[in-house]
Design an enzyme around this catalytic site. Sequence first.
Site, PDB file in Angstrom:
ATOM      1  CE1 TYR A 308      -4.153  -1.550   0.013  1.00 32.32           C
ATOM      2  CE2 TYR A 308      -3.534  -2.615   2.074  1.00 32.32           C
ATOM      3  CZ  TYR A 308      -4.402  -2.482   1.007  1.00 32.32           C
ATOM      4  OH  TYR A 308      -5.521  -3.277   0.930  1.00 32.32           O
ATOM      5  CG  PHE A 311       0.376   0.218  -5.064  1.00 34.62           C
ATOM      6  CD1 PHE A 311       1.442   0.018  -5.929  1.00 34.62           C
ATOM      7  CD2 PHE A 311      -0.445  -0.855  -4.774  1.00 34.62           C
ATOM      8  CE1 PHE A 311       1.691  -1.224  -6.490  1.00 34.62           C
ATOM      9  CE2 PHE A 311      -0.213  -2.106  -5.335  1.00 34.62           C
ATOM     10  CZ  PHE A 311       0.863  -2.289  -6.192  1.00 34.62           C
ATOM     11  CE  LYS A 317      -2.562   4.548  -8.267  1.00 34.41           C
ATOM     12  NZ  LYS A 317      -2.461   3.146  -7.839  1.00 34.41           N
ATOM     13  CG  ASP A 431     -15.777  -9.850  -2.480  1.00 36.39           C
ATOM     14  OD1 ASP A 431     -16.047  -9.075  -3.408  1.00 36.39           O
ATOM     15  OD2 ASP A 431     -15.067 -10.872  -2.615  1.00 36.39           O
ATOM     16  CG  MET A 432     -16.351  -5.352  -5.268  1.00 40.40           C
ATOM     17  SD  MET A 432     -15.332  -4.243  -6.252  1.00 40.40           S
ATOM     18  CE  MET A 432     -13.919  -4.032  -5.165  1.00 40.40           C
ATOM     19  CD  GLU A 447      -6.018   2.591  -5.895  1.00 40.41           C
ATOM     20  OE1 GLU A 447      -5.025   2.838  -6.589  1.00 40.41           O
ATOM     21  OE2 GLU A 447      -6.130   2.941  -4.711  1.00 40.41           O
ATOM     22  CD  GLU A 456      -3.225  -6.239  -9.638  1.00 44.64           C
ATOM     23  OE1 GLU A 456      -3.951  -5.499  -8.944  1.00 44.64           O
ATOM     24  OE2 GLU A 456      -1.984  -6.137  -9.684  1.00 44.64           O
TER      25      GLU A 456
END
Length: 666
Positions: A308, A311, A317, A431-432, A447, A456
């Site tokens: 994390y 990134f 970004k 979990d979405m 993202e 991914e």
Amino acid sequence: MSQQEISCGLEYSLTPDIQESVSEAIQANYSFIVTPIVHPRFRRPLLPHRTAVGGFTRSDMILSPQDWTNRIVARISPYLTVDAKSPVVQQRHEYCLTEELLYSRGLGVPAIMISLTSLTNTNLARILQTYQETSHHSVLIWTCVPMFCKRTLRNSEELQDNDVDFAYNEPWHWWSKFHENMNWDKRVGVVLEVSADLPSAEIIKRWLGEPVKAIILPTHIFHNNKNGYPILSKAHSHFVISMVERDAQVIIGGARRSNIEYYVKYLLRLWQRRPNASDPMLSYARGWEDYLQTPLQPLADNLDTHTYNVFEKDPIKYNQYQNAIVQALTDLQTKDKCEKSNIADTTKAEGTDENAKGDQEDKKENKPPYTVMVLGAGRGPLVRATLNAADITNTNVRVIAVEKNPCAVVVLAAQVREIWSERDVTVIPGDMRYMNLSPKADIIVSELLGSWADNELSPECLDGAVNLLKPNGISIPSEYTSYVTPICSPRLWAAAKIACPGDPSKMDKNLETLWVVYMQNKHDIAECKEVFKFTHPAEGIQDNEGETIVDYRGLPLTDNRRKKSLTWQASQDNVIHGFGGYFDCLLYGNEMISIVPSTHSPGMISWFPVFIPIKTPIRVKKGETINATFWRCVDSRRVWYEWIVDVNGNTTPLHNPNGRSSEMLL
């Protein structure tokens, strides 16, 4: 690049006093010297059973063991031709070569330099492979070839425009065939003797894909400036920088035309003044060049704090995401104003003053907030981007951060209490794909992209979360595309092959796996082409009657399987070791992020490309067509890629059938 400074060596054609030569080089700031292991004039009796008593070269006690192992590159006698047509000459030279190799091993030198002078080097490769297999410590083999073959040009009868290129191409064929005979061994590299005239840009780019360990700069290609110091032409300067960026060392050879210290000082100054010295991507990637990494699986595995942290340092970004969210919020506001304006026009046409008074009262009331869901919120960078965008557009937003990683949820909850306590931010763990939240989102932001766009599992995640989005809601990102280009890179191929050494089955697995890598020592054989494209919200599959098929939740059923066949035409002779994989992404409106070389977002560091190897490198001749087919395969629990390559009837086996070597778990 991994090295901070340019590394220079000094070549000696003779070293009557090797101690003095080493001292001279060190005092002039050279790191090592290249010297013949045997005096060029001392040709031993070419018989296996010699009658003379005594050694064939100097004693190893002249230098300390540290000097032999750190300061000396041993050059093998260049006249030895173990692939000679005469069996007698071949046998005798083979004996002498073995003798010099064994003596070099005894000295413990870090590298030995051999010379190639023709395309036929099968016996030489056999001897060197035997030498490597029987060595107790790793020894680098530096294969010296000229950049320009004078003999080839001299033998050309009718000179045409392409004959000069042929003279530049010939040494590459010597080296490439020899390296193939050595099974692309990563311990074998090439040393280029730079010519006074450089070849075309295409030929230079091809050398950039080879494992060039060093370049030899003869002193005669330097010219003196007005102060009398040696400098290189602009073209040679660019060539040197491009080679050193790929970890090549520089060797000064030839007659002494100036103080040898001047050459080092000039090269160091040239390196320090290189144009891209301050490139943030190069600074970030330093030490990771051509280092293979296994792709992340954030859906199956939870990311750690270090990942994390890396990134979140990207300077580009999240700024691009913020710009996209600003544009999306602005469009939502504009859309609402248009709808209210239409309602007002209708009311005015009906002539109801009472409704007009109601509109004035509505303006006094606070507008309901727009709901922005951040899916896969991590430690909150996209939440911050959303809040910043709301402030920029003076928009009231409700942010819902969805995250399945328990560690990241703790961080998000802490920020809600300590930083965003006055903002409307809610953290939802889970979990979405399996949530049913209310109210639905006006905008979803995620993202979930990998180095090859969908690797991914962004399509599967966002398709599963589509029920969280209002009809006609906005998805950021809205579209992304993967790309490939065929590449030549013996270094990457050799690194992939031995990623799990010892077990042949694991070697096959390595060559059927996508690797994330900052590719530097590679050559693009042809241009990048599109492979797979995904859009969000995705359109559902339609039945024979044109009706959208829905799943058990009433959501459109999507199909994320893909197949793509691509063709390229080779512009010159080359060897395909695999493919470079990239992506670009349309976030929203006109806001893009890209790692495709031609459109790379300046300064963005979040993604390295992927290397997609093939099991057996394939030779391709100029004008031949390269055919490749890629599949994205999906079943109930995993996603995987398969690929196959064909060049002029030379076809590879199907790579990774049924995901036997690499897969992404749902």
